[in-house]
Design a protein around this motif. Sequence first.
Motif, PDB file in Angstrom:
ATOM      1  N   ASP A  55       0.839  -1.198   0.000  1.00  0.00           N
ATOM      2  CA  ASP A  55       0.000   0.000   0.000  1.00  0.00           C
ATOM      3  C   ASP A  55       0.874   1.248   0.000  1.00  0.00           C
ATOM      4  N   THR A  56       1.611   1.420  -1.094  1.00  0.00           N
ATOM      5  CA  THR A  56       2.513   2.563  -1.216  1.00  0.00           C
ATOM      6  C   THR A  56       2.488   3.083  -2.644  1.00  0.00           C
ATOM      7  N   GLU A  57       2.821   4.354  -2.782  1.00  0.00           N
ATOM      8  CA  GLU A  57       2.945   4.941  -4.112  1.00  0.00           C
ATOM      9  C   GLU A  57       4.126   4.332  -4.860  1.00  0.00           C
ATOM     10  N   LEU A  58       5.185   4.011  -4.141  1.00  0.00           N
ATOM     11  CA  LEU A  58       6.391   3.496  -4.778  1.00  0.00           C
ATOM     12  C   LEU A  58       6.132   2.176  -5.486  1.00  0.00           C
ATOM     13  N   ASP A  59       5.305   1.322  -4.894  1.00  0.00           N
ATOM     14  CA  ASP A  59       4.971   0.048  -5.524  1.00  0.00           C
ATOM     15  C   ASP A  59       4.298   0.285  -6.873  1.00  0.00           C
ATOM     16  N   THR A  60       3.339   1.194  -6.913  1.00  0.00           N
ATOM     17  CA  THR A  60       2.645   1.492  -8.168  1.00  0.00           C
ATOM     18  C   THR A  60       3.595   2.105  -9.183  1.00  0.00           C
ATOM     19  N   MET A  61       4.436   3.024  -8.738  1.00  0.00           N
ATOM     20  CA  MET A  61       5.402   3.645  -9.637  1.00  0.00           C
ATOM     21  C   MET A  61       6.334   2.607 -10.240  1.00  0.00           C
ATOM     22  N   SER A  62       6.761   1.638  -9.441  1.00  0.00           N
ATOM     23  CA  SER A  62       7.660   0.598  -9.933  1.00  0.00           C
ATOM     24  C   SER A  62       6.973  -0.255 -10.993  1.00  0.00           C
ATOM     25  N   MET A  63       5.708  -0.587 -10.769  1.00  0.00           N
ATOM     26  CA  MET A  63       4.984  -1.383 -11.758  1.00  0.00           C
ATOM     27  C   MET A  63       4.782  -0.615 -13.055  1.00  0.00           C
ATOM     28  N   LEU A  64       4.460   0.658 -12.953  1.00  0.00           N
ATOM     29  CA  LEU A  64       4.283   1.461 -14.158  1.00  0.00           C
ATOM     30  C   LEU A  64       5.594   1.598 -14.921  1.00  0.00           C
ATOM     31  N   SER A  65       6.691   1.719 -14.189  1.00  0.00           N
ATOM     32  CA  SER A  65       8.005   1.762 -14.844  1.00  0.00           C
ATOM     33  C   SER A  65       8.282   0.455 -15.577  1.00  0.00           C
ATOM     34  N   ALA A  66       7.924  -0.660 -14.952  1.00  0.00           N
ATOM     35  CA  ALA A  66       8.097  -1.955 -15.615  1.00  0.00           C
ATOM     36  C   ALA A  66       7.253  -2.034 -16.877  1.00  0.00           C
TER      37      ALA A  66
END
Length: 287
Positions: A55-66
């Motif tokens: 439940d973090t913004e960083l997790d979503t950002m990492s997936m979008l980067s992938a």
Amino acid sequence: MRTIDAHLHLWNRADGYHWLASADEALREDFTPERAAAELQAAGVDAAILVQADDTELDTMSMLSASDAFSWVAGVVGWVPIDDAKRAEALLDRWGAHPRFRGVRQLLHDDPRDGLLLAAPARRLAAVLADRGFPLDLPNAFPRLLRDATELARLEEGLTIVVDHLAKPPRDDEAFERWATELAAAAASPNVVAKVSGLNHAGRPFVAADVRRAWDTALDCFGAERLMLGGDWPMTIRSGGYGAVWHELSGLVDELLPAERDALRGGTATRVYRLDPRGPVGVDGLT
């Protein structure tokens, strides 16, 4: 029709994922897009939906980067806070501008507070998601969340609710009957769909016979047209690995009619997450 894994995770321990501290040792590694690509390719899977694992913004950002780097990432289900509608809308404005952002999820099963799904912030967010066409994924919904999810689906008919892992059917006979009744109630709303995923039990090899009852129940409740197949990697490494679990699930799908097989292997995911049906076939690494 592409074969799409509707439920796959990535994580880098340095970015958070504090729940890993108490998880099985096998999961306390970094699970990268490169590792995922190798698993998908070996299993003959063309693409996958990345689903939030923190439940973090960083997790979503990492997936979008992938998703920017790897053509096999068909879409991303990211995180927004269900209990903070204002912040959630701000994040939706941000995430929603990305072409592969396709839905939201929060680890509600780890939140001890009851009633979050029907509280005012979640109701407001549900209306926003419905308006923007983003589904809401719900993890491990039985026994705490499934009834509230059913009510939310009834109240917000424009919202698509995705029940991850068939809401986690229990193995105990009495509890299984309660699960089956509640799943049928959820499926009575046409805006509820489900993922056949995450049905493995840690520490024992996954075999289709172990989930036959749950599989048959799900087909009776939803029909193949509202079900999608998910590998739930890397959680499956505790039960034989990605390829073994995907093979067992595929065996169940092979028993169905061609149109039903197409729905489970990609058609439902393409419709629910509004994916490009003309996406690349086969995992070929970096774009």
